[in-house]
Scaffold this motif. Structure first.
Motif, mmCIF file in Angstrom:
data_model
loop_
_atom_site.group_PDB
_atom_site.id
_atom_site.type_symbol
_atom_site.label_atom_id
_atom_site.label_comp_id
_atom_site.label_asym_id
_atom_site.label_seq_id
_atom_site.Cartn_x
_atom_site.Cartn_y
_atom_site.Cartn_z
ATOM 1 N N PRO A 110 -3.352 3.169 17.866
ATOM 2 C CA PRO A 110 -4.375 2.422 18.604
ATOM 3 C C PRO A 110 -5.389 1.720 17.708
ATOM 4 O O PRO A 110 -6.170 0.898 18.193
ATOM 5 C CB PRO A 110 -5.054 3.500 19.459
ATOM 6 C CG PRO A 110 -4.721 4.792 18.817
ATOM 7 C CD PRO A 110 -3.390 4.608 18.171
ATOM 8 N N ALA A 111 -5.385 2.014 16.403
ATOM 9 C CA ALA A 111 -6.285 1.321 15.478
ATOM 10 C C ALA A 111 -5.759 -0.053 15.091
ATOM 11 O O ALA A 111 -6.495 -0.868 14.520
ATOM 12 C CB ALA A 111 -6.495 2.163 14.221
ATOM 13 N N TYR B 183 -7.780 9.598 11.574
ATOM 14 C CA TYR B 183 -8.742 8.499 11.447
ATOM 15 C C TYR B 183 -8.504 7.707 10.165
ATOM 16 O O TYR B 183 -8.409 8.281 9.076
ATOM 17 C CB TYR B 183 -10.168 9.047 11.442
ATOM 18 C CG TYR B 183 -11.208 7.981 11.229
ATOM 19 C CD1 TYR B 183 -11.471 7.041 12.222
ATOM 20 C CD2 TYR B 183 -11.902 7.888 10.031
ATOM 21 C CE1 TYR B 183 -12.420 6.044 12.029
ATOM 22 C CE2 TYR B 183 -12.865 6.905 9.836
ATOM 23 C CZ TYR B 183 -13.111 5.982 10.832
ATOM 24 O OH TYR B 183 -14.040 4.995 10.632
ATOM 25 N N ARG B 184 -8.396 6.389 10.296
ATOM 26 C CA ARG B 184 -8.237 5.493 9.149
ATOM 27 C C ARG B 184 -9.277 4.377 9.264
ATOM 28 O O ARG B 184 -9.106 3.427 10.021
ATOM 29 C CB ARG B 184 -6.826 4.875 9.117
ATOM 30 C CG ARG B 184 -5.693 5.878 8.978
ATOM 31 C CD ARG B 184 -5.650 6.490 7.592
ATOM 32 N NE ARG B 184 -4.496 7.344 7.422
ATOM 33 C CZ ARG B 184 -4.464 8.652 7.705
ATOM 34 N NH1 ARG B 184 -5.549 9.244 8.186
ATOM 35 N NH2 ARG B 184 -3.369 9.364 7.519
ATOM 36 N N CYS C 207 -13.144 3.398 17.034
ATOM 37 C CA CYS C 207 -12.351 4.548 17.466
ATOM 38 C C CYS C 207 -13.063 5.327 18.566
ATOM 39 O O CYS C 207 -12.419 5.883 19.465
ATOM 40 C CB CYS C 207 -12.025 5.450 16.279
ATOM 41 S SG CYS C 207 -13.467 6.193 15.486
ATOM 42 N N THR C 208 -14.388 5.364 18.525
ATOM 43 C CA THR C 208 -15.134 6.116 19.538
ATOM 44 C C THR C 208 -15.040 5.465 20.913
ATOM 45 O O THR C 208 -15.228 6.132 21.937
ATOM 46 C CB THR C 208 -16.608 6.253 19.137
ATOM 47 O OG1 THR C 208 -17.159 4.956 18.879
ATOM 48 C CG2 THR C 208 -16.747 7.095 17.880
ATOM 49 N N ASP D 171 -11.484 14.724 10.721
ATOM 50 C CA ASP D 171 -11.134 13.763 11.772
ATOM 51 C C ASP D 171 -12.039 13.884 12.994
ATOM 52 O O ASP D 171 -12.483 12.877 13.557
ATOM 53 C CB ASP D 171 -9.682 13.959 12.223
ATOM 54 C CG ASP D 171 -8.671 13.354 11.257
ATOM 55 O OD1 ASP D 171 -9.032 12.417 10.529
ATOM 56 O OD2 ASP D 171 -7.520 13.820 11.244
ATOM 57 N N ALA D 172 -12.284 15.103 13.443
ATOM 58 C CA ALA D 172 -13.078 15.292 14.651
ATOM 59 C C ALA D 172 -14.490 14.737 14.481
ATOM 60 O O ALA D 172 -15.087 14.201 15.424
ATOM 61 C CB ALA D 172 -13.132 16.772 15.024
ATOM 62 N N GLU D 173 -15.006 14.847 13.251
ATOM 63 C CA GLU D 173 -16.332 14.288 12.981
ATOM 64 C C GLU D 173 -16.290 12.765 12.982
ATOM 65 O O GLU D 173 -17.156 12.109 13.573
ATOM 66 C CB GLU D 173 -16.845 14.790 11.631
ATOM 67 C CG GLU D 173 -18.188 14.193 11.246
ATOM 68 C CD GLU D 173 -18.655 14.600 9.864
ATOM 69 O OE1 GLU D 173 -19.719 14.117 9.440
ATOM 70 O OE2 GLU D 173 -17.956 15.395 9.199
ATOM 71 N N LYS D 174 -15.293 12.195 12.320
ATOM 72 C CA LYS D 174 -15.219 10.740 12.212
ATOM 73 C C LYS D 174 -14.979 10.077 13.568
ATOM 74 O O LYS D 174 -15.502 8.988 13.835
ATOM 75 C CB LYS D 174 -14.093 10.339 11.252
ATOM 76 C CG LYS D 174 -14.248 10.864 9.828
ATOM 77 C CD LYS D 174 -15.441 10.256 9.122
ATOM 78 C CE LYS D 174 -15.490 10.690 7.659
ATOM 79 N NZ LYS D 174 -16.675 10.161 6.962
ATOM 80 N N VAL D 175 -14.191 10.723 14.420
ATOM 81 C CA VAL D 175 -13.824 10.106 15.702
ATOM 82 C C VAL D 175 -14.796 10.472 16.819
ATOM 83 O O VAL D 175 -15.173 9.633 17.627
ATOM 84 C CB VAL D 175 -12.379 10.501 16.096
ATOM 85 C CG1 VAL D 175 -11.991 9.852 17.424
ATOM 86 C CG2 VAL D 175 -11.396 10.088 15.007
ATOM 87 N N PHE D 176 -15.233 11.752 16.865
ATOM 88 C CA PHE D 176 -16.045 12.216 17.992
ATOM 89 C C PHE D 176 -17.396 12.812 17.589
ATOM 90 O O PHE D 176 -18.135 13.292 18.446
ATOM 91 C CB PHE D 176 -15.260 13.261 18.801
ATOM 92 C CG PHE D 176 -13.973 12.737 19.375
ATOM 93 C CD1 PHE D 176 -13.967 11.670 20.256
ATOM 94 C CD2 PHE D 176 -12.760 13.306 19.018
ATOM 95 C CE1 PHE D 176 -12.788 11.184 20.792
ATOM 96 C CE2 PHE D 176 -11.562 12.835 19.535
ATOM 97 C CZ PHE D 176 -11.577 11.758 20.426
#
Length: 346
Positions: free
Chosen positions: A138-139, A168-169, A179-180, A199-204
């Protein structure tokens, strides 16, 4: 035999030989790889029926890619054709204190211009047990994100278990959406969430308190990630199981490697491996995903065995060049049993 469907982009991988820098290289080692394809190869190697879904251009490079997937036992009959090109990524392998580098050349790739309606998901998911995608797809573009959501919702409707590796990239989210904005609707469809320690930090924005991924010293406290798993489950209640890989980076060639699986209100922590001479870490997370899916489909509710299998499989991936994890169940189980001697098998 269980059937797993994965959807995403596969690329031509051009890697500098040995540890050469881009500025030194006069030749490149050509292979193929991509998150969801890597998972499909792992599972095919474990004897599972797999189908990798993507969109490929009609040219000889794409046909070589198709032959490579088939060589590893991956089903390709659901691939659709069209678009301009196969994406490429260039890899410079790091050493000691110099990190590896990846340069993407994937703009206008065939899968980035895929549109909802191009794939008959009802047909693709016929007889399927599992659907897997990553946050990479989806990115790529809005249309790729829309197609991924179309697939995940179809899988939900048809009773197919859905997993997502958040993956996450930051260098890929370039089409105007973050992404959010995009990922929540996709992860809402997931029964299993896979992530690494950041990943969880970067996305959510979800992270364990006081954790700094750049300052682990090779030691990552598994227990601190129970709160991350609980927060992800609270945000996405469909996800009954959350798995998080924990990489402690001492240097580019020496990492520690472990993971946790949170299921049924219990945190299952794996053994920690000390990987002192990394051959190739690209695809390490994907090999974990493949091992986790295999374990969940094979071992039922034995979550400890599942997480041990996934971590051992991905530990072995660090010894193999290329994106694909070319290991057998027997090799993984021997490592799970404590045989990491590397003695010649005769």
């Amino acid at each position: 035999m269980k059937k797993i469907v994965t959807f995403g982009e596969i690329m031509l991988r051009l890697a500098t030989p040995e540890y050469l820098r881009f500025s030194q290289a006069t030749s490149y080692e050509a292979t193929f790889g991509g998150g969801e394809a890597n998972v499909a190869v792992s599972l095919a190697g474990f004897g599972m029926q797999t189908s990798f879904v993507t969109r490929l251009p009609e040219n000889d490079i794409a046909k070589a890619c198709l032959a490579d997937l088939r060589k590893h036992g991956v089903g390709t009959s659901d691939i659709v054709w069209g678009g301009e090109r196969l994406g490429i990524y260039f890899l410079e392998t790091g050493a000691v204190s110099r990190p590896s580098k990846v340069v993407y050349d994937r703009a206008h790739s065939s899968v980035s211009t895929i549109e909802p309606g191009m794939i008959d998901w009802e047909k693709v998911f016929a007889g399927a047990d599992w659907f897997h995608f990553t946050g990479i797809t989806p990115a790529l573009s809005q249309s790729a994100a829309d197609t991924c959501l179309e697939a995940a919702r179809a899988a939900n409707r048809l009773g197919v278990t859905v997993s997502c590796d958040l993956n996450y990239r930051k260098n890929l989210w370039k089409y105007g959406k973050s992404c959010t904005e995009v990922m929540p609707a996709l992860v809402e469809c997931c029964d299993v969430i896979i992530a690494n320690e950041e990943d969880a930090e970067k996305v959510f924005g979800i992270k364990p308190e006081g954790f700094d991924v750049t300052a682990t010293g090779g030691q990552v406290d598994a227990a601190r990630f129970e709160s991350v798993a609980k927060q992800l489950q609270a945000k996405f209640p469909r996800a009954e199981r959350v798995a998080i890989t924990l990489r402690g980076s001492i240097n580019a060639n020496h990492n520690t490697w472990s993971a946790v699986l949170y299921a049924g209100g219990t945190l299952y922590a794996s053994r920690r491996y000390d990987i002192t001479h990394i051959v190739d870490r690209v695809g390490g997370g994907d090999s974990f995903g493949g091992g986790l899916i295999y374990g969940l489909l094979t071992y039922g509710g034995d979550y400890q065995k599942t997480i041990e299998f996934a971590v051992a499989a991905s530990c072995l991936k660090h010894t193999i060049k290329g994106d694909f994890n070319l290991v057998t169940i027997d090799e993984v189980e021997k490592l799970m049993g404590g045989d990491g001697s590397g003695r010649v098998s005769r």
